[in-house]
Each structure stands twice: as C-alpha cells, then as structure tokens.
Motif scaffolding. Structure first.
Motif, PDB file in Angstrom:
ATOM      1  N   SER A  77       4.398 -12.949  -0.935  1.00 19.85           N
ATOM      2  CA  SER A  77       3.187 -12.860  -0.123  1.00 19.85           C
ATOM      3  C   SER A  77       1.972 -12.243  -0.799  1.00 19.85           C
ATOM      4  CB  SER A  77       3.512 -12.028   1.097  1.00 19.85           C
ATOM      5  OG  SER A  77       4.110 -10.831   0.650  1.00 19.85           O
ATOM      6  N   GLY A  78       2.152 -11.264  -1.666  1.00 19.77           N
ATOM      7  CA  GLY A  78       1.043 -10.658  -2.369  1.00 19.77           C
ATOM      8  C   GLY A  78       0.037  -9.995  -1.451  1.00 19.77           C
ATOM      9  N   LEU A  79      -1.236 -10.423  -1.589  1.00 23.18           N
ATOM     10  CA  LEU A  79      -2.318  -9.716  -0.910  1.00 23.18           C
ATOM     11  C   LEU A  79      -2.250  -9.832   0.612  1.00 23.18           C
ATOM     12  CD1 LEU A  79      -5.169 -10.645  -3.400  1.00 23.18           C
ATOM     13  CD2 LEU A  79      -3.670  -8.648  -3.407  1.00 23.18           C
ATOM     14  N   GLU A  80      -1.685 -10.956   1.072  1.00 21.81           N
ATOM     15  CA  GLU A  80      -1.588 -11.099   2.540  1.00 21.81           C
ATOM     16  C   GLU A  80      -0.700 -10.015   3.127  1.00 21.81           C
ATOM     17  OE1 GLU A  80      -0.793 -15.309   3.819  1.00 21.81           O
ATOM     18  OE2 GLU A  80      -1.087 -15.521   1.652  1.00 21.81           O
ATOM     19  N   GLU A  81       0.321  -9.641   2.363  1.00 20.26           N
ATOM     20  CA  GLU A  81       1.209  -8.578   2.858  1.00 20.26           C
ATOM     21  C   GLU A  81       0.453  -7.248   2.937  1.00 20.26           C
ATOM     22  OE1 GLU A  81       4.968  -8.083   0.908  1.00 20.26           O
ATOM     23  OE2 GLU A  81       5.346  -6.208   1.982  1.00 20.26           O
ATOM     24  N   ILE A  82      -0.383  -6.983   1.935  1.00 18.97           N
ATOM     25  CA  ILE A  82      -1.182  -5.742   1.969  1.00 18.97           C
ATOM     26  C   ILE A  82      -2.054  -5.755   3.214  1.00 18.97           C
ATOM     27  CG2 ILE A  82      -3.059  -4.465   0.842  1.00 18.97           C
ATOM     28  CD1 ILE A  82      -2.032  -5.425  -1.836  1.00 18.97           C
ATOM     29  N   HIS A  83      -2.686  -6.916   3.458  1.00 14.96           N
ATOM     30  CA  HIS A  83      -3.592  -6.997   4.610  1.00 14.96           C
ATOM     31  C   HIS A  83      -2.812  -6.709   5.897  1.00 14.96           C
ATOM     32  CE1 HIS A  83      -7.374  -8.215   6.478  1.00 14.96           C
ATOM     33  NE2 HIS A  83      -6.581  -8.457   7.505  1.00 14.96           N
ATOM     34  N   HIS A  84      -1.673  -7.364   6.005  1.00 18.83           N
ATOM     35  CA  HIS A  84      -0.904  -7.238   7.239  1.00 18.83           C
ATOM     36  C   HIS A  84      -0.399  -5.802   7.425  1.00 18.83           C
ATOM     37  CE1 HIS A  84       1.248  -9.278  10.472  1.00 18.83           C
ATOM     38  NE2 HIS A  84       2.120  -8.289  10.323  1.00 18.83           N
ATOM     39  N   THR A  85       0.199  -5.257   6.386  1.00 22.96           N
ATOM     40  CA  THR A  85       0.864  -3.955   6.526  1.00 22.96           C
ATOM     41  C   THR A  85      -0.134  -2.806   6.607  1.00 22.96           C
ATOM     42  OG1 THR A  85       2.649  -4.836   5.179  1.00 22.96           O
ATOM     43  CG2 THR A  85       2.638  -2.446   5.529  1.00 22.96           C
ATOM     44  N   PHE A  86      -1.064  -2.772   5.668  1.00 25.03           N
ATOM     45  CA  PHE A  86      -1.881  -1.555   5.571  1.00 25.03           C
ATOM     46  C   PHE A  86      -3.255  -1.674   6.235  1.00 25.03           C
ATOM     47  CE2 PHE A  86       1.132  -1.192   2.005  1.00 25.03           C
ATOM     48  CZ  PHE A  86       1.782  -0.059   2.457  1.00 25.03           C
ATOM     49  N   ILE A  87      -3.887  -2.832   6.120  1.00 26.29           N
ATOM     50  CA  ILE A  87      -5.229  -2.974   6.708  1.00 26.29           C
ATOM     51  C   ILE A  87      -5.108  -3.148   8.226  1.00 26.29           C
ATOM     52  CG2 ILE A  87      -7.340  -4.393   6.723  1.00 26.29           C
ATOM     53  CD1 ILE A  87      -7.019  -3.047   4.016  1.00 26.29           C
ATOM     54  N   LYS A  88      -4.289  -4.135   8.626  1.00 27.39           N
ATOM     55  CA  LYS A  88      -4.213  -4.468  10.056  1.00 27.39           C
ATOM     56  C   LYS A  88      -3.611  -3.303  10.861  1.00 27.39           C
ATOM     57  CE  LYS A  88      -2.248  -7.958  12.997  1.00 27.39           C
ATOM     58  NZ  LYS A  88      -0.821  -8.219  13.024  1.00 27.39           N
ATOM     59  N   ASN A 139      -3.530  -0.216  10.282  1.00 32.12           N
ATOM     60  CA  ASN A 139      -4.411   0.972  10.327  1.00 32.12           C
ATOM     61  C   ASN A 139      -5.768   0.630  10.956  1.00 32.12           C
ATOM     62  OD1 ASN A 139      -3.219   3.427   9.069  1.00 32.12           O
ATOM     63  ND2 ASN A 139      -2.958   2.107   7.283  1.00 32.12           N
ATOM     64  N   GLN A 140      -5.923  -0.569  11.457  1.00 33.73           N
ATOM     65  CA  GLN A 140      -7.189  -1.085  12.063  1.00 33.73           C
ATOM     66  C   GLN A 140      -8.391  -0.867  11.131  1.00 33.73           C
ATOM     67  OE1 GLN A 140      -6.224   1.853  14.594  1.00 33.73           O
ATOM     68  NE2 GLN A 140      -4.361   0.656  14.731  1.00 33.73           N
ATOM     69  N   LEU A 141      -8.206  -1.167   9.868  1.00 30.75           N
ATOM     70  CA  LEU A 141      -9.269  -0.826   8.920  1.00 30.75           C
ATOM     71  C   LEU A 141     -10.466  -1.776   8.996  1.00 30.75           C
ATOM     72  CD1 LEU A 141      -7.379   0.480   5.773  1.00 30.75           C
ATOM     73  CD2 LEU A 141      -8.292   1.715   7.725  1.00 30.75           C
ATOM     74  N   THR A 142     -10.245  -3.029   9.377  1.00 27.76           N
ATOM     75  CA  THR A 142     -11.391  -3.954   9.472  1.00 27.76           C
ATOM     76  C   THR A 142     -12.387  -3.386  10.479  1.00 27.76           C
ATOM     77  OG1 THR A 142      -9.876  -5.752   9.016  1.00 27.76           O
ATOM     78  CG2 THR A 142     -12.027  -6.367   9.908  1.00 27.76           C
ATOM     79  N   GLU A 143     -11.865  -2.997  11.648  1.00 29.17           N
ATOM     80  CA  GLU A 143     -12.751  -2.471  12.702  1.00 29.17           C
ATOM     81  C   GLU A 143     -13.328  -1.118  12.278  1.00 29.17           C
ATOM     82  OE1 GLU A 143      -9.683  -3.328  12.778  1.00 29.17           O
ATOM     83  OE2 GLU A 143      -9.184  -4.641  14.443  1.00 29.17           O
ATOM     84  N   ARG A 144     -12.499  -0.267  11.689  1.00 27.32           N
ATOM     85  CA  ARG A 144     -12.974   1.091  11.352  1.00 27.32           C
ATOM     86  C   ARG A 144     -14.004   1.034  10.224  1.00 27.32           C
ATOM     87  NH1 ARG A 144      -7.468   4.363  10.775  1.00 27.32           N
ATOM     88  NH2 ARG A 144      -8.687   6.270  10.977  1.00 27.32           N
ATOM     89  N   PHE A 145     -13.809   0.154   9.259  1.00 26.28           N
ATOM     90  CA  PHE A 145     -14.804   0.040   8.179  1.00 26.28           C
ATOM     91  C   PHE A 145     -16.134  -0.444   8.756  1.00 26.28           C
ATOM     92  CE2 PHE A 145     -11.606  -0.895   4.437  1.00 26.28           C
ATOM     93  CZ  PHE A 145     -11.194   0.420   4.477  1.00 26.28           C
ATOM     94  N   PHE A 160     -13.455  -3.364   1.933  1.00 27.49           N
ATOM     95  CA  PHE A 160     -14.531  -2.432   2.298  1.00 27.49           C
ATOM     96  C   PHE A 160     -15.888  -3.087   1.991  1.00 27.49           C
ATOM     97  CE2 PHE A 160     -17.212   1.370   1.792  1.00 27.49           C
ATOM     98  CZ  PHE A 160     -16.804   2.128   2.890  1.00 27.49           C
ATOM     99  N   ASN A 161     -15.990  -3.709   0.820  1.00 27.47           N
ATOM    100  CA  ASN A 161     -17.239  -4.404   0.454  1.00 27.47           C
ATOM    101  C   ASN A 161     -17.608  -5.440   1.505  1.00 27.47           C
ATOM    102  OD1 ASN A 161     -17.689  -3.042  -1.870  1.00 27.47           O
ATOM    103  ND2 ASN A 161     -16.938  -4.641  -3.248  1.00 27.47           N
ATOM    104  N   GLU A 162     -16.601  -6.121   2.034  1.00 24.83           N
ATOM    105  CA  GLU A 162     -16.874  -7.199   3.000  1.00 24.83           C
ATOM    106  C   GLU A 162     -17.219  -6.658   4.380  1.00 24.83           C
ATOM    107  OE1 GLU A 162     -13.653 -10.134   0.795  1.00 24.83           O
ATOM    108  OE2 GLU A 162     -13.157  -9.253   2.750  1.00 24.83           O
ATOM    109  N   GLN A 163     -16.631  -5.521   4.750  1.00 26.77           N
ATOM    110  CA  GLN A 163     -16.732  -5.074   6.151  1.00 26.77           C
ATOM    111  C   GLN A 163     -17.684  -3.906   6.400  1.00 26.77           C
ATOM    112  OE1 GLN A 163     -15.261  -6.822   8.445  1.00 26.77           O
ATOM    113  NE2 GLN A 163     -14.168  -8.105   6.974  1.00 26.77           N
ATOM    114  N   ALA A 164     -17.792  -2.979   5.446  1.00 31.44           N
ATOM    115  CA  ALA A 164     -18.507  -1.728   5.743  1.00 31.44           C
ATOM    116  C   ALA A 164     -20.010  -1.887   5.496  1.00 31.44           C
ATOM    117  CB  ALA A 164     -17.951  -0.617   4.861  1.00 31.44           C
TER     118      ALA A 164
END
Ligand SMILES: Cc1cc2nc3c(=O)[nH]c(=O)nc-3n(C[C@H](O)[C@H](O)[C@H](O)COP(=O)(O)OP(=O)(O)OC[C@H]3O[C@@H](n4cnc5c(N)ncnc54)[C@H](O)[C@@H]3O)c2cc1C
Ligand SMILES: C[S@@+](CC[C@H](N)C(=O)[O-])C[C@H]1O[C@@H](n2cnc3c(N)ncnc32)[C@H](O)[C@@H]1O
Length: 670
Positions: free
Chosen positions: A39-50, A52-58, A87-91
């Motif tokens: 899975s690579g990066l998608e797994e990072i997105h799912h596990t750690f970003i999603k 931790n609600q980082l898209t919304e928090r950023f 972070f570059n994309e969202q914050a």
C-alpha cells in the motif's frame, strides 16, 4: 541525556536493508517491514493522517500557528515526508509544522536513497531531507525547510531516553515501531507515560498495532483507546486522545523552571545587537510572525566579532558527550542546514569546502582517533597526511580529522541575509543605554551613536545579543561574560595558493581563496581591550601557518606573503564555554528566594524563580559563533513562543543564564 550518556559512543548502529520484498524495503533489525508491501503512502494516509484527523486540523490552523507531531520510529522518514506534503496542500501558507521523531537505528545514507527512490511522488522533498541530514549521531538534530515552515527534530538514540528529555508538547502522535511482539523493549508502559507527559489534553494518537498490552498501557497512561480500521482489512490499529492529564512534568531543577508564557498578543520584539546571535534571533522570530526592531550601535550590522571576512565552521568536539560537545554537534548540523536553505544561485553565504583539523601533537592525534571511533563518518573521519594532502590540494604534513560537510561562512553576508526579512526593521547607529519594564511593555532607552540624541523604543519582549557588552545593562550585570581579543590577517592569493581546496586548521587556520584573498586566523590576547589591528599579531598569524602549514605558506608567497588587510575583535566567553541563552531572572529577588543555597544545596525550594518577564539573552558564543549562534536563536524563539525546543531539556539548563549565579551561591562566593 547529558549525564547518562557520558562516555558512551555517539555512533548508532545502522538498520540493515536486507532485500526488497515486492518492491518495498524489509529491514533486518526486527524483521519488520517499514511499510506494508502493497500500500505505501495510502497506508500512511489511512493510519496516521485520517485517524488523527490531520486534514481537518491542518486546514483549520490560524496564521503562523504551529502544529506539532511526535513519532516513535523515524525509519525511512516516509511518514514525515508524506505529512510535509499533506501540510503543504492543506494548511494556510503561514502555518507551521514541527515534526519530532525518535530513531535508534537510522538507515545508512545509501539504503535510505534506495528506499526513498521507491516513492517518486515525494522525490523533491526527499532530496531536501537527505541532503540536509548529516550524521547518525546520538542527540537531537534539528532541521528547517521551506523558510522555517517545516521543522524536523530527530531524537537519535533509544526513544525511552530521548523522548523523556523532550522539552515541550505534541498535538498528535504517530506510534509505530515494528510489532510489539518483536520489539518488546520499545513498547514499554514507561514509554506511554512519557508520551502522556509530552501531550496536551485531547492530543490524539494512532498506533499501528492493536496489541492488548499496548492498549492497556495507553489506557493506564490516560489515553482513550478505540479500535480503528486498518488499511489492510485483516488488521486493526488503535487510536484515541489524551483524556486525563498526568501530574505536572518536572523537566528542570526548580531554579531553572522556565517563566510562564507571556500573555502578550501583539508579538513585538526588540533585539539588541546586529551580530550572528542578534540577527539569527530576529530572523527566527520574524518567521514566526513577530514584528522585530533590530538595534545596532555601529553604522551597519556585523561590524564587531561577526564581521570577519571568513568564519570557519570549526567543531571542537569531545569523545565524552559533554553538554558543550553535544551542543556543538547540534549547532554544527543546524548551521549547515540553515546555510543550505538560505543560499541560492544569487546568494553566496558560504563554501562547503570541508574542514581539516590537523593533529599538531601526539596527544591531539590520540584524541582525534578516539573521536573518529565514536562519531559517525559523515560527521568526521581520521586520515593520514597523504590523504589530507589529497583533500586539501596542497601538501599537509600532519594526520588529522576531516569534516566533509563543514566549510567557511561569510559572516557579515549571513547576518545581513538573516536580517533582511520584511518583519524586521533595522536601526543601526543606535546605542542602547538602559532597559525599563513598564506594565506589560519593555522600554529601551538609547542614543544615536554619532550625536547622542536620545531615542526610545518599546515592545513586548527584548532580546539582548550584545556579546560581552550585554552585561553593561543593569538587569544582565550578573552574567560572567569576558572578552578575549583576536585578530585575523588577510593575505593576497597567488596562483599556487588558489590550489587550496579546503579549510585547514591547526594552531591557527586558513580558508580557501575568496575575493582574491585568504583569511589567516587568529590570535588570542587575554588582556588587551583594543580593537586596533597590529603588525605583531599579523606576524603571529603568519608564523602559525609557517609552523603548521608550511607548504601552504610557501604557496602564498613564503617570506613575501602579501598582507592586504586585517581585523581585530573580541570573542565573548563564559567560564564553561557554553553560551548564555534564555530568560533573565530578577537577580535580587532570586538571591533572596534561593538564599538557602548558600547553606544547603539540597534544600527543597517550592517556588520557581522570579523572572524579568519578557527579557532574554543570546550571548557568550566564544570562538564558535557561526556554529552556536543560529541554533541558540532558534532555541530562544521556541522558548519565547512556548514551542517544543529543538534541543533536550538538559542542554537548555546547561545554557541557562542563571547557572553561574546558582553556582556561586552554592559555593558561598556571593
Ligand atoms: C579574531 C576572531 C576570529 C574568529 N573566528 C571564528 C571562526 O572562524 N568561526 C566561528 O564560528 N567563530 C569565530 N569567531 C567568533 C565569532 O566571531 C563570534 O562567536 C560571533 O561573531 C559572536 O557573535 P555575537 O552576535 O554574539 O557578537 P557580535 O558579533 O560581537 O555582535 C554583538 C553586537 O552587539 C552590538 N552592541 C554591543 N553593545 C551595544 C549597545 N549597547 N547597543 C547597541 N548595540 C550594541 C555590537 O556593536 C555588535 O554588533 C572569531 C572571533 C574573533 C574575534
Ligand atoms: C516501522 S519503522 C518506522 C517507519 C517510519 N515511520 C517511516 O515513515 O519510514 C519503526 C522504526 O522504529 C525504530 N525503533 C524501534 N525501536 C526503537 C527504540 N527503542 N528507540 C528508537 N527507535 C526505535 C526502528 O529503528 C524503525 O526505524
């Protein structure tokens, strides 16, 4: 970390990249993959970003607001790189990310390149990261990217130790570190207690495991625990928030407890002193959105010690991890990263020429061999004179150390570059005479340097960066800063001396040609307070080259070497050679409150020190300001803004400006 690691090697064991399984790296240490093989990066997105609600928090961050992430296990740095990209994309543009990651077994530079090459979408960011990272050495390494918007602090060493010395709080945790069954030493209840102590109420976490012992330990430490779906549907991860704050953390002895954060919201600062310490501090505050007035008594910035034509990144280290040696390594890595970040095609602030430190006697040679056995090779290595001659481009008669990432700096250009931020207003020819605190504001009484016309400035905070002259201000008169005079000599290049490719230091130093001149440094005079350039000291500089670097002196003209300039100035030193960096206490109140220190150093004090709120110092950089000045500015700005420090708590204490007062009271000297 300072005391417990004394005498231990600074070198860390590299993780070994064994093979690529379906294209993904498998590392041998815990027989664990750094990422799922599919899975690579998608797994990072799912596990750690999603989770931790980082898209919304950023995206909800305010201007200049900082978001801090803590991670257990840096590995290949993919989580960091992916987060940086997200972070570059969202914050918002001015929001900032501080990513803190612990790592005990870094990947070797070659393996790291191989692993990161598997993720082409992160190529641009990976290149910035790998070109800035210097060495796998124990301690913190703090790196800044994207004009300070993205910061990475690597805590190199066992995380059970390094995380406990982290000075600050985290907003979200990424807990990964191979399967608990394979790495029981890491997933200890102690780790989660430490993590809770470095969290705010409602700090979130995701752990890449649903192991029961981990869930139990997290719950015991005060975190809520919730099963969450994993990218791989056959597995589960856990997530949650800190639901209950643990008891107050004690990071510092009571006399070093930091001041409460200023409630000021106007973010105005006065920095006094236009050398490397003052401009570094002004720069990093300006990047955090502060409006800074930079006051300097001379006609221009960097005309005192920071005005030499060439300043060497000279790291004098100790095999024991003394606080001084630790700070030098951390400052060295930080200055090199900063210089790389600030330089572009049109801005030449330094040359990464490498630096040779010759072994000028048997004792030094022995010490250097010890250093080479404890520090990693990309920081320094020991070579015989043949190899050093090849590196230098001119014969060198001694063996010695080679620091490949070091070089020489143009200090005045660097200071001016640091001060050229739109949030910084420079007022030169302004001599500060006194400071006064009136309600919540500091007032600075000054005069125009050329005609003594009175001037006044005010701001929320004041940072004094006037080297030894800092102690002329009443509030800082207890600082034991001392001047040591030194002079450099500029000599004309010859076609032969131009062959020098690297900076060579022995007793004295010489840098490769710049602007058709070489700088020979530097003399030491412990008594003179004069800034006059004198012939006798030019001769001393020439004699040092003649004695230790004779082939180079011959190339520069031998007896006919042409002196074309020189500059004398003062190194500002402290008794323990560490700078003074931090908040200023109320001296008289402090001596009253801690009077019992004179009778009993083990007395239990209940009150933290009284501070002159909003007054700070950054001074005492001795003969290594190019290495210690910029990181000290960053340490101070983090302290002023209540951010997690780039250095461990023990080093913050080691540089505390009140340390000499405490020492003298404990020894009944005052
Ligand atoms: C001969 C020599 C060679 C050196 N070589 C090296 C080297 O190779 N590598 C290296 O890393 N370091 C070297 N150093 C040390 C390095 O130059 C210093 O550590 C560094 O410049 C200190 O920076 P600073 O900002 O603390 O002090 P300074 O650069 O001295 O800046 C202090 C500033 O405060 C201003 N100021 C003072 N009082 C007032 C006041 N009342 N009002 C307003 N302004 C005030 C001063 O005018 C000055 O500009 C050398 C030093 C010397 C003397
Ligand atoms: C699964 S990997 C992390 C992957 C990584 N976050 C990435 O983005 O590539 C786990 C990491 O934890 C590190 N680690 C394991 N135990 C540790 C310990 N006690 N202290 C510090 N690091 C540790 C390992 O060396 C490894 O690099």
């Amino acid at each position: 970390m300072t005391s417990t690691n004394k005498g231990k090697s600074s070198r860390l064991e590299f993780a070994k990249l064994n093979e690529l399984k379906n294209g993904y790296p498998v590392f041998s240490l815990f027989d664990g993959t750094y990422l799922s093989t599919t899975s690579g990066l998608e797994e990072i997105h799912h596990t750690f970003i999603k989770h931790n609600q980082l898209t919304e928090r950023f995206s909800a961050l305010a201007d200049h607001e900082l978001f801090t992430i803590g991670e257990t296990g840096f590995g290949a740095g993919l989580n960091f790189l992916y987060c940086w990209q997200h972070f570059n994309e969202q914050a918002p543009d001015s929001a900032r990310l501080h990513f803190i990651s612990a790592e005990k077994n870094p990947i070797s530079p070659q393996d790291w390149q191989r692993a990161l090459a598997l993720f082409p979408s992160l190529k641009e960011l990976s290149e910035q990261l790998t070109s800035s990272y210097i060495s796998a050495s124990i301690g913190h390494q703090h790196l800044c990217f994207a004009e300070g918007r993205i910061k990475l602090t690597l805590l190199m060493g066992d995380m059970l130790d390094t995380l406990s010395h982290l000075d600050g709080k985290v907003d979200a945790w990424f807990l990964n570190g191979f399967r608990p069954s394979r790495n029981t030493a890491m997933w200890q209840p102690e780790l989660f207690k430490t993590i809770a102590g470095k969290s705010r109420l409602h700090t979130t976490y995701t752990a890449s495991t649903s192991d029961r012992t981990v869930s139990n330990s997290l719950a015991e430490a005060g975190f809520s625990v919730e099963q969450a779906c994993c990218f791989d549907p056959k597995r589960e991860v856990i997530k949650g928030t800190l639901a209950k704050l643990p008891g107050a953390e004690v990071n510092h002895p009571i006399w070093f407890q930091p001041p409460a954060l200023s409630s000021s919201r106007s973010k105005t600062a006065i920095v006094i002193g236009g050398g490397i310490a003052g401009t570094s501090t002004a720069h990093t505050l300006a990047r955090r959105g502060w409006q800074v007035t930079l006051l300097e008594q001379r006609e221009d910035l960097a005309m005192a010690a920071s005005g030499n034509p060439q300043g060497i990144l000279y790291a004098k280290l100790s095999a024991n991890q003394t606080p001084l040696s630790q700070f030098i390594v951390q400052g060295y890595c930080y200055s090199i990263n900063l210089l790389k970040q600030l330089s572009d095609d049109s801005t030449e602030l330094w040359q990464q020429s490498g630096v040779i430190q010759m072994a000028i006697n048997a004792k030094i040679e022995q010490r250097q061999k010890e250093l080479a056995s404890v520090f990693p090779e990309d920081l320094l290595s020991f070579h015989d004179s043949d190899e050093l001659s090849r590196i230098a481009g001119i014969p060198v008669d001694h063996s010695g150390l080679y620091f490949p990432a070091a070089g020489w700096v143009k200090p005045a250009e660097l200071c001016k570059n640091l001060a050229s931020h739109p949030n910084i207003t420079i007022k030169s020819r302004t001599t500060i005479e006194s400071l006064k605190r009136e309600s919540d504001t500091w007032t600075v009484e000054a005069v125009e340097s050329h005609n003594r016309q009175p001037l006044r400035f005010s701001a929320d905070i004041v940072v004094v960066a006037c080297a030894t002259a800092s102690k002329n201000l009443d509030q800082l008169s207890h600082l034991p800063l001392k001047n040591i005079r030194g002079q450099i000599t500029e000599v004309e290049v010859t076609s032969a001396s131009k062959q020098l490719k690297t900076t060579v230091c022995g007793e004295g130093y010489v840098a490769p040609a710049d602007n058709d001149r070489h700088t020979f440094g530097a003399t030491f005079d412990f008594n003179s307070q004069s800034e006059e350039v004198i012939d006798a000291e030019h001769q001393q500089n020439i004699v040092m080259q003649q004695q230790w670097n004779p082939h180079f002196l011959e190339a520069a003209g031998g007896a006919d070497t042409k002196i074309i300039g020189g500059k004398a100035g003062f190194r500002s030193t402290t008794p323990d050679y560490l700078p003074v960096v931090g908040a200023i206490i109320d001296r008289l109140q402090f001596m009253d409150d801690f009077a019992m220190l004179r009778k009993n150093t083990r007395h239990t004090f209940n009150q933290p020190p009284a501070y002159l709120n909003g007054l700070y110092v950054n001074a005492g950089h001795g003969s290594r300001g190019m290495i210690t000045g910029p990181l000290s500015g960053e340490v101070l700005a983090a302290m002023i803004c209540g951010e997690t420090s780039p250095i461990p708590d023990s080093l913050i204490d080691a540089m505390n400006p009140a340390r000499f007062l405490i020492r003298d009271m404990s020894r009944n000297r005052i």
